[in-house]
Design an enzyme around this catalytic site. Structure first.
Site, PDB file in Angstrom:
ATOM      1  N   HIS A 136       0.977  -1.191  -0.031  1.00 35.89           N
ATOM      2  CA  HIS A 136      -0.110   0.076  -0.028  1.00 35.89           C
ATOM      3  C   HIS A 136       0.919   1.263  -0.076  1.00 35.89           C
ATOM      4  O   HIS A 136       2.048   1.254   0.540  1.00 35.89           O
ATOM      5  CB  HIS A 136      -0.853   0.068   1.240  1.00 35.89           C
ATOM      6  CG  HIS A 136      -2.045   0.817   1.053  1.00 35.89           C
ATOM      7  ND1 HIS A 136      -1.718   2.259   1.327  1.00 35.89           N
ATOM      8  CD2 HIS A 136      -3.391   0.825   0.775  1.00 35.89           C
ATOM      9  CE1 HIS A 136      -3.120   3.006   1.094  1.00 35.89           C
ATOM     10  NE2 HIS A 136      -3.946   2.028   0.753  1.00 35.89           N
ATOM     11  N   ASP A 139      -7.969  -4.984  -0.185  1.00 39.04           N
ATOM     12  CA  ASP A 139      -8.427  -6.030  -1.534  1.00 39.04           C
ATOM     13  C   ASP A 139      -8.086  -7.503  -1.122  1.00 39.04           C
ATOM     14  O   ASP A 139      -8.650  -8.176  -1.714  1.00 39.04           O
ATOM     15  CB  ASP A 139      -7.796  -5.447  -2.665  1.00 39.04           C
ATOM     16  CG  ASP A 139      -8.311  -4.148  -2.892  1.00 39.04           C
ATOM     17  OD1 ASP A 139      -7.585  -3.289  -3.345  1.00 39.04           O
ATOM     18  OD2 ASP A 139      -9.525  -3.899  -3.056  1.00 39.04           O
TER      19      ASP A 139
HETATM   20  C1  SDX Z   1      -6.317   0.250  -2.840  1.00 39.14           C
HETATM   21  O1  SDX Z   1      -4.244   4.469  -1.816  1.00 39.14           O
HETATM   22  C2  SDX Z   1      -5.262   4.082  -1.370  1.00 39.14           C
HETATM   23  O2  SDX Z   1      -5.587   4.371  -0.573  1.00 39.14           O
HETATM   24  C3  SDX Z   1      -5.702   2.880  -2.068  1.00 39.14           C
HETATM   25  C4  SDX Z   1      -7.010   2.047  -1.436  1.00 39.14           C
HETATM   26  C5  SDX Z   1      -8.016   2.721  -1.032  1.00 39.14           C
HETATM   27  O3  SDX Z   1      -8.784   2.532   0.055  1.00 39.14           O
HETATM   28  O4  SDX Z   1      -8.410   3.714  -1.904  1.00 39.14           O
HETATM   29  O5  SDX Z   1      -6.299   1.784  -0.275  1.00 39.14           O
HETATM   30  C6  SDX Z   1      -7.234   0.792  -2.132  1.00 39.14           C
HETATM   31  O6  SDX Z   1      -5.869   0.570  -4.152  1.00 39.14           O
HETATM   32  C7  SDX Z   1      -5.255  -0.826  -2.269  1.00 39.14           C
HETATM   33  C8  SDX Z   1      -4.175  -1.426  -2.966  1.00 39.14           C
HETATM   34  C9  SDX Z   1      -4.418  -2.450  -4.107  1.00 39.14           C
HETATM   35  N1  SDX Z   1      -3.590  -2.734  -4.913  1.00 39.14           N
HETATM   36  C10 SDX Z   1      -2.902  -4.140  -4.923  1.00 39.14           C
HETATM   37  O7  SDX Z   1      -2.968  -4.982  -4.216  1.00 39.14           O
HETATM   38  C11 SDX Z   1      -1.866  -4.283  -5.936  1.00 39.14           C
HETATM   39  C12 SDX Z   1      -0.779  -4.866  -5.489  1.00 39.14           C
HETATM   40  N2  SDX Z   1       0.208  -3.697  -4.661  1.00 39.14           N
HETATM   41  C13 SDX Z   1       1.104  -3.002  -5.655  1.00 39.14           C
HETATM   42  O8  SDX Z   1       0.869  -2.799  -6.701  1.00 39.14           O
HETATM   43  C14 SDX Z   1       1.605  -1.768  -4.704  1.00 39.14           C
HETATM   44  O9  SDX Z   1       1.833  -2.311  -3.289  1.00 39.14           O
HETATM   45  C15 SDX Z   1       0.687  -0.590  -4.599  1.00 39.14           C
HETATM   46  C16 SDX Z   1       0.442  -0.082  -5.931  1.00 39.14           C
HETATM   47  C17 SDX Z   1      -0.468  -0.703  -3.792  1.00 39.14           C
HETATM   48  C18 SDX Z   1       1.532   0.710  -4.172  1.00 39.14           C
HETATM   49  O10 SDX Z   1       2.569   0.803  -4.809  1.00 39.14           O
HETATM   50  P1  SDX Z   1       3.832   1.997  -4.360  1.00 39.14           P
HETATM   51  O11 SDX Z   1       3.175   2.750  -3.067  1.00 39.14           O
HETATM   52  O12 SDX Z   1       3.785   2.622  -5.572  1.00 39.14           O
HETATM   53  O13 SDX Z   1       5.004   1.290  -4.131  1.00 39.14           O
HETATM   54  P2  SDX Z   1       5.858   0.793  -5.058  1.00 39.14           P
HETATM   55  O14 SDX Z   1       5.492  -0.030  -6.280  1.00 39.14           O
HETATM   56  O15 SDX Z   1       6.925   1.711  -5.304  1.00 39.14           O
HETATM   57  O16 SDX Z   1       6.590  -0.761  -4.322  1.00 39.14           O
HETATM   58  C19 SDX Z   1       7.796  -0.688  -3.398  1.00 39.14           C
HETATM   59  C20 SDX Z   1       8.542  -1.822  -3.648  1.00 39.14           C
HETATM   60  C21 SDX Z   1       9.127  -2.150  -5.049  1.00 39.14           C
HETATM   61  O17 SDX Z   1      10.084  -2.956  -4.795  1.00 39.14           O
HETATM   62  P3  SDX Z   1      11.413  -2.388  -5.040  1.00 39.14           P
HETATM   63  O18 SDX Z   1      11.606  -1.421  -6.366  1.00 39.14           O
HETATM   64  O19 SDX Z   1      11.706  -1.487  -3.545  1.00 39.14           O
HETATM   65  O20 SDX Z   1      12.377  -3.621  -5.207  1.00 39.14           O
HETATM   66  O21 SDX Z   1       7.658  -2.964  -3.111  1.00 39.14           O
HETATM   67  C22 SDX Z   1       7.440  -3.820  -4.075  1.00 39.14           C
HETATM   68  C23 SDX Z   1       7.780  -3.052  -5.432  1.00 39.14           C
HETATM   69  O22 SDX Z   1       8.098  -3.899  -6.587  1.00 39.14           O
HETATM   70  N3  SDX Z   1       6.119  -4.233  -4.241  1.00 39.14           N
HETATM   71  C24 SDX Z   1       5.733  -5.255  -4.440  1.00 39.14           C
HETATM   72  C25 SDX Z   1       4.134  -5.286  -4.129  1.00 39.14           C
HETATM   73  N4  SDX Z   1       3.874  -4.021  -3.670  1.00 39.14           N
HETATM   74  C26 SDX Z   1       5.021  -3.332  -3.700  1.00 39.14           C
HETATM   75  N5  SDX Z   1       6.085  -6.614  -4.603  1.00 39.14           N
HETATM   76  C27 SDX Z   1       5.213  -7.407  -4.837  1.00 39.14           C
HETATM   77  N6  SDX Z   1       4.022  -7.505  -4.763  1.00 39.14           N
HETATM   78  C28 SDX Z   1       3.306  -6.623  -4.386  1.00 39.14           C
HETATM   79  N7  SDX Z   1       2.040  -6.436  -4.072  1.00 39.14           N
END
Ligand code: SDX
Length: 427
Positions: free
Chosen positions: A306, A363
């Protein structure tokens, strides 16, 4: 205001005000940065940038706190109803019994959707994704409710809000029934708000609607938990579209499209598809954990991570317990729940996830309950939109009442510098 921040660059010193929120958050106010220094800030995805001051929802990502208008999400999920939370988010106070009764009565009066809207619905193939249908129907509502709303008129805003809170659930139910090839249902004015939504979605044309308290309570709780979440992607979309003074329905339609993305609200559908794929793969969670950690693999562990929560998403904790309760109460033994719990346990002990503070989000478990309630997977994000409607409305109204300027970010240009035109014959 809470002191000043100093920016020094190439011998120049710029003083920038620091403001403090009611929960002691600090922000450097850069409203005048460019006029003072000629410089802007750069922050892709706005990870460090506040877009507004808001009094609606407070999150603490480190402590896993979520409050709507100061009330803890745990209290609201346990003790309140979704319609009360709709009222609270929009007008800032929990309604009295008489205010709530009037709100519901006014909603019932407005819960008919113009018959001509069906022609728009009929234009979609059954295979159309319900989120695309819902976004289009919401935008089409403008054609049937063309009145310009004076946002500073409490009465006009109340009428416009009642209209959308009344008609949106009808559109949600229509998207489901369209997909199932069922005749549309008009609801029942004698039912409660959430009960009527469930009836419009699931009443069989040939049978009586029977209320199931377990299902209605679970639905009500899920809608409360999705109702607002400060400046997330879809809410920021609603705000920025509304900042051009586009209407409420047009802004909501844009928010629905933003929510559809699998990184945002579309994740609840993606989680179930991921869990079903793991189940089909013999429950091989290790394979999917490896894929999620492989930088060369675009796969992410859906429902994990998140932007704000670097601790447990408080909603995920409540939904996980609700999933156990609802499945037990309904006598459903869904192996998908066991796979989800196994995956969660593995991730919470895995260095990759622990070091990145990746926890289950809202989710991760919600789809398991939706599935138990008989809601098809492709409708999960529509249910998220139904829950988020009051948050979008509240945030749009706050943005307009605060007379916020049109949203128009700057950029850092990294393209070609000036070059002379080459006629086509010389290229
Ligand atoms: C919602 O914003 C809100 O409030 C949203 C929400 C709401 O109520 O409106 O809470 C609802 O959208 C919840 C999130 C639902 N999405 C998912 O579950 C999709 C999977 N999650 C990711 O795509 C990710 O965690 C996000 C999009 C939710 C957040 O992404 P960020 O904050 O941009 O973080 P990032 O992509 O920069 O990740 C940081 C690191 C990265 O690795 P490094 O580059 O540091 O090596 O964490 C890794 C990412 O690759 N990472 C994951 C991951 N989420 C982050 N790796 C594997 N699986 C994951 N799910």
């Amino acid at each position: 205001m809470s002191g000043k921040a100093i920016l020094e660059y190439e011998g120049n010193r710029y003083e920038l005000p620091v403001i403090q929120g009611s929960e002691n958050e600090l922000a450097i106010d850069i409203k005048n940065l460019r006029s003072q220094s000629g410089m802007i800030t750069l922050d892709p995805g706005y990870k460090n940038t506040g877009s507004c001051e808001s009094a609606i929802t407070f999150l603490d990502g480190e402590l896993g706190i979520l409050r709507y208008r100061g009330y803890a999400i745990e209290d609201l999920a346990e003790k309140s109803s979704f319609l009360e939370v709709v009222y609270l988010l929009i007008w800032g106070e929990l309604p009295t019994q008489s205010q709530l009764e009037k709100f519901h009565k006014d909603i019932v009066q407005e819960s008919i959707v113009d018959e001509d809207m069906k022609k728009i619905l009929d234009g979609f193939p059954k295979s159309a994704h319900p989120m695309g249908v819902l976004s289009s129907l919401t935008s089409a509502l403008i054609a049937f409710n063309p009145r310009f709303v004076n946002v500073s008129s409490d009465e006009e805003m109340y009428e416009a809000i009642v209209r959308i809170v009344a008609k949106f659930p009808v559109l949600v139910a229509w998207t489901l029934r369209k997909r199932k090839g069922l005749p549309l249902d008009y609801g029942d004015d004698t039912l409660g708000y959430v009960e009527n939504i469930h009836k419009m979605m699931f009443k069989k044309p040939s049978g009586e609607y029977k209320k199931n308290d377990i299902i209605i309570d679970a639905l009500d709780k899920l809608l409360i938990l999705h109702a607002d979440h400060e400046q997330n992607c879809s809410t920021s979309t609603v705000r920025i579209v509304g900042s051009s003074h586009a209407g409420l329905f047009a802004s909501l339609s844009a928010g629905i499209s933003a929510l559809w993305g699998p990184l945002h609200g579309g994740a609840n559908q993606a989680v179930l598809e991921m869990l079903e794929a793991i189940q089909a793969d013999g429950g091989d969670t290790k394979k999917y954990m490896a894929k999620a950690k492989d930088k060369n693999d675009p796969f992410r562990l859906m429902g994990f991570g998140h932007r704000v929560y670097k601790n447990f998403d408080p909603r995920a904790k409540i939904i996980k317990k609700a999933a156990d309760d609802v499945l037990a109460d309904l006598g459903i033994d869904d192996p998908i729940l066991a796979i989800a719990k196994g995956l969660e346990q593995e991730a919470l002990q895995d260095e990759y996830f622990v070091s990145r503070n990746l926890y289950p989000n809202v989710d991760f478990y919600s789809g398991i309950i939706y599935r138990a309630l008989g809601i098809p997977t492709e409708m999960f994000t529509v249910m998220f939109a139904l829950g988020r409607l009051p948050g979008w409305i509240a945030q749009w109204r706050e943005m307009r009442l605060n007379q916020e300027p049109i949203g128009r970010p700057r950029q850092v240009y990294v393209g070609e510098t000036l070059r002379s035109f080459t006629p086509i014959e010389n290229r």
